[in-house]
Design an enzyme around this catalytic site. Structure first.
Site, mmCIF file in Angstrom:
data_model
loop_
_atom_site.group_PDB
_atom_site.id
_atom_site.type_symbol
_atom_site.label_atom_id
_atom_site.label_comp_id
_atom_site.label_asym_id
_atom_site.label_seq_id
_atom_site.Cartn_x
_atom_site.Cartn_y
_atom_site.Cartn_z
ATOM 1 N N ARG A 142 0.822 -1.225 0.000
ATOM 2 C CA ARG A 142 0.000 0.000 0.000
ATOM 3 C C ARG A 142 0.853 1.270 0.000
ATOM 4 O O ARG A 142 0.532 2.257 0.672
ATOM 5 C CB ARG A 142 -0.948 0.040 1.200
ATOM 6 C CG ARG A 142 -1.939 -1.062 1.243
ATOM 7 C CD ARG A 142 -2.923 -1.054 0.076
ATOM 8 N NE ARG A 142 -3.682 -2.282 0.117
ATOM 9 C CZ ARG A 142 -3.323 -3.392 -0.540
ATOM 10 N NH1 ARG A 142 -2.262 -3.412 -1.315
ATOM 11 N NH2 ARG A 142 -4.049 -4.485 -0.438
ATOM 12 N N SER A 184 -9.773 0.637 4.079
ATOM 13 C CA SER A 184 -9.113 0.352 5.358
ATOM 14 C C SER A 184 -8.539 1.645 5.924
ATOM 15 O O SER A 184 -7.875 2.389 5.207
ATOM 16 C CB SER A 184 -7.968 -0.638 5.152
ATOM 17 O OG SER A 184 -8.472 -1.844 4.641
ATOM 18 N N GLU A 254 -3.663 4.238 6.593
ATOM 19 C CA GLU A 254 -3.634 4.029 5.137
ATOM 20 C C GLU A 254 -4.337 5.224 4.480
ATOM 21 O O GLU A 254 -3.910 5.711 3.447
ATOM 22 C CB GLU A 254 -4.338 2.708 4.775
ATOM 23 C CG GLU A 254 -4.290 2.436 3.271
ATOM 24 C CD GLU A 254 -4.889 1.081 2.875
ATOM 25 O OE1 GLU A 254 -4.641 0.076 3.574
ATOM 26 O OE2 GLU A 254 -5.594 1.050 1.860
HETATM 27 C C1 LIG Z 1 -15.258 0.579 -0.002
HETATM 28 C C2 LIG Z 1 -13.782 0.682 -0.285
HETATM 29 C C3 LIG Z 1 -13.038 -0.467 -0.397
HETATM 30 C C4 LIG Z 1 -11.657 -0.410 -0.666
HETATM 31 N N1 LIG Z 1 -10.949 -1.568 -0.778
HETATM 32 C C5 LIG Z 1 -9.629 -1.505 -1.073
HETATM 33 C C6 LIG Z 1 -8.863 -2.712 -1.251
HETATM 34 O O1 LIG Z 1 -9.379 -3.820 -1.153
HETATM 35 N N2 LIG Z 1 -7.546 -2.583 -1.545
HETATM 36 C C7 LIG Z 1 -6.937 -1.376 -1.673
HETATM 37 O O2 LIG Z 1 -5.737 -1.305 -1.966
HETATM 38 N N3 LIG Z 1 -7.628 -0.216 -1.505
HETATM 39 C C8 LIG Z 1 -8.957 -0.261 -1.210
HETATM 40 N N4 LIG Z 1 -9.658 0.902 -1.037
HETATM 41 C C9 LIG Z 1 -8.958 2.186 -1.127
HETATM 42 C C10 LIG Z 1 -8.971 2.819 -2.517
HETATM 43 O O3 LIG Z 1 -9.806 2.091 -3.375
HETATM 44 C C11 LIG Z 1 -7.563 2.844 -3.119
HETATM 45 O O4 LIG Z 1 -6.620 3.432 -2.244
HETATM 46 C C12 LIG Z 1 -7.501 3.627 -4.438
HETATM 47 O O5 LIG Z 1 -6.247 3.412 -4.985
HETATM 48 C C13 LIG Z 1 -7.748 5.125 -4.244
HETATM 49 O O6 LIG Z 1 -7.750 5.758 -5.516
HETATM 50 P P1 LIG Z 1 -8.295 7.238 -5.677
HETATM 51 O O7 LIG Z 1 -8.193 7.624 -7.105
HETATM 52 O O8 LIG Z 1 -9.640 7.359 -5.077
HETATM 53 O O9 LIG Z 1 -7.197 8.049 -4.845
HETATM 54 P P2 LIG Z 1 -7.378 9.267 -3.764
HETATM 55 O O10 LIG Z 1 -8.093 8.733 -2.591
HETATM 56 O O11 LIG Z 1 -7.982 10.442 -4.444
HETATM 57 O O12 LIG Z 1 -5.874 9.566 -3.435
HETATM 58 C C14 LIG Z 1 -5.091 8.631 -2.712
HETATM 59 C C15 LIG Z 1 -3.624 9.041 -2.793
HETATM 60 O O13 LIG Z 1 -3.163 8.896 -4.134
HETATM 61 C C16 LIG Z 1 -2.512 10.071 -4.576
HETATM 62 N N5 LIG Z 1 -2.735 10.205 -6.009
HETATM 63 C C17 LIG Z 1 -3.928 10.171 -6.663
HETATM 64 N N6 LIG Z 1 -3.740 10.301 -7.990
HETATM 65 C C18 LIG Z 1 -2.404 10.428 -8.187
HETATM 66 C C19 LIG Z 1 -1.584 10.631 -9.348
HETATM 67 N N7 LIG Z 1 -2.096 10.738 -10.583
HETATM 68 N N8 LIG Z 1 -0.230 10.735 -9.161
HETATM 69 C C20 LIG Z 1 0.303 10.663 -7.930
HETATM 70 N N9 LIG Z 1 -0.415 10.477 -6.797
HETATM 71 C C21 LIG Z 1 -1.760 10.361 -6.919
HETATM 72 C C22 LIG Z 1 -3.162 11.191 -3.780
HETATM 73 O O14 LIG Z 1 -2.305 12.322 -3.729
HETATM 74 C C23 LIG Z 1 -3.363 10.503 -2.437
HETATM 75 O O15 LIG Z 1 -2.162 10.562 -1.694
HETATM 76 C C24 LIG Z 1 -11.035 0.857 -0.809
HETATM 77 C C25 LIG Z 1 -11.802 2.037 -0.705
HETATM 78 C C26 LIG Z 1 -13.165 1.950 -0.452
HETATM 79 C C27 LIG Z 1 -13.962 3.214 -0.363
#
Ligand SMILES: Cc1cc2nc3c(=O)[nH]c(=O)nc-3n(C[C@H](O)[C@H](O)[C@H](O)COP(=O)(O)OP(=O)(O)OC[C@H]3O[C@@H](n4cnc5c(N)ncnc54)[C@H](O)[C@@H]3O)c2cc1C
Length: 258
Positions: A142, A184, A254
């Site tokens: 992660r 998480s 996380e």
């Molecule tokens: C119901 C639910 C279940 C989930 N289950 C899982 C799971 O099973 N496994 C898992 O790993 N995660 C899980 N997650 C977490 C989430 O899905 C992941 O972390 C996902 O990668 C977040 O992507 P996002 O675009 O929403 O990022 P954001 O939440 O918008 O950003 C997260 C981070 O990424 C950075 N970021 C975003 N875009 C870029 C870019 N282009 N370049 C550099 N940095 C960037 C941001 O600055 C921030 O630090 C879950 C979330 C939810 C709500």
């Protein structure tokens, strides 16, 4: 680039926050480096005083299939990537089914399910105009040190989307709560599970205002309605303090607190 007001109480998966101005980056723009980038806001918690924010516009949402590689824009939603992989019978993206986020967020978090992580199938990332091979990017559970904003990534095409693997991994998350959350809250400490520790210190189901540690999976901070950043922070701090006191384990968030 242009400014857009995003209401984080609707946009973020945990439904916490307020209408906030976000600078939208278009393809030809130089990306400012003094603002915090958000993707789909599925892994973050916005405070009442967040840093200035930016987001990649839909110019960065695309999938190209060329020379045996998929090149995918960083603002492409995971659901679109999975649909494409299924349709074109491409292996490796099965774990992204129902894993909410945009490609940039998946890369920055090295998102995954069990041993399936986005870095496993990655070839290279375009970071602010330069292609960088996967092996040159420090990454782990992660976590990935991208060192800048990812604008696209490249994956070597392997044939054979496995619906069976998709279904198995999706079944694993059947124990995730249905209420709004940011996934998480804490990373699993080595050899243990954050959910087990939160439960063991008696916090499973504990509520503060509109926020609570889920009764279904203790490592999910859920919004039962109208939850706030302060209430979230209270529960996160309480869990960290109790787990440190009783188990001498430091829990690391996380979710990103902005
Ligand atoms: C119901 C639910 C279940 C989930 N289950 C899982 C799971 O099973 N496994 C898992 O790993 N995660 C899980 N997650 C977490 C989430 O899905 C992941 O972390 C996902 O990668 C977040 O992507 P996002 O675009 O929403 O990022 P954001 O939440 O918008 O950003 C997260 C981070 O990424 C950075 N970021 C975003 N875009 C870029 C870019 N282009 N370049 C550099 N940095 C960037 C941001 O600055 C921030 O630090 C879950 C979330 C939810 C709500």
């Amino acid at each position: 680039m242009f400014l857009k007001t995003i209401d984080f109480s609707k946009y973020s998966s945990i439904k916490v926050g307020q209408p906030t101005e976000v600078l939208m980056i278009e393809k030809e723009d130089e990306i400012p480096n003094d603002r915090y980038l958000i993707g789909g806001a599925n892994n973050l918690l916005l405070s009442p005083t967040p840093p200035p924010l930016i987001m990649l516009s839909k110019d960065f949402s695309y999938i190209k299939n060329e020379n045996g590689f998929l090149t995918i824009g960083a603002a492409t939603p995971s659901g679109r990537i999975v649909s494409y992989a299924k349709k074109h019978n491409i292996a490796g993206f099965e774990f992204c089914a129902k894993l909410p986020g945009m490609l940039g967020g998946l890369l920055a978090m090295n998102a995954g399910v069990k041993e399936y992580e986005i870095f496993n199938i990655l070839d290279a990332i375009e970071i602010e105009g330069k292609w960088i091979a996967k092996d040159a990017i420090p990454h782990g559970y992660r976590y990935a040190k991208l060192g800048g904003i990812a604008t696209a990534a490249r994956f070597k095409i392997q044939q054979g989307y496995s619906q069976a693997l998709n279904d198995t991994l999706q079944a694993l998350r059947a124990n995730q709560p249905k209420e709004p959350s940011a996934g998480s809250a804490f990373k699993n400490p080595v050899g243990d599970s954050a959910g087990r520790l939160i439960e063991a210190v008696g916090l499973k189901g504990v509520q503060r205002g509109g926020m609570a540690w889920s009764t279904i999976h203790a490592n999910f901070l859920v919004n039962l309605g109208g939850g706030t950043y302060e209430e979230s922070l209270y529960l996160l701090t309480l869990a960290k303090e109790r787990v440190l006191e009783l188990f001498n384990v430091v829990l690391e968030e996380e979710i990103k607190l902005l």
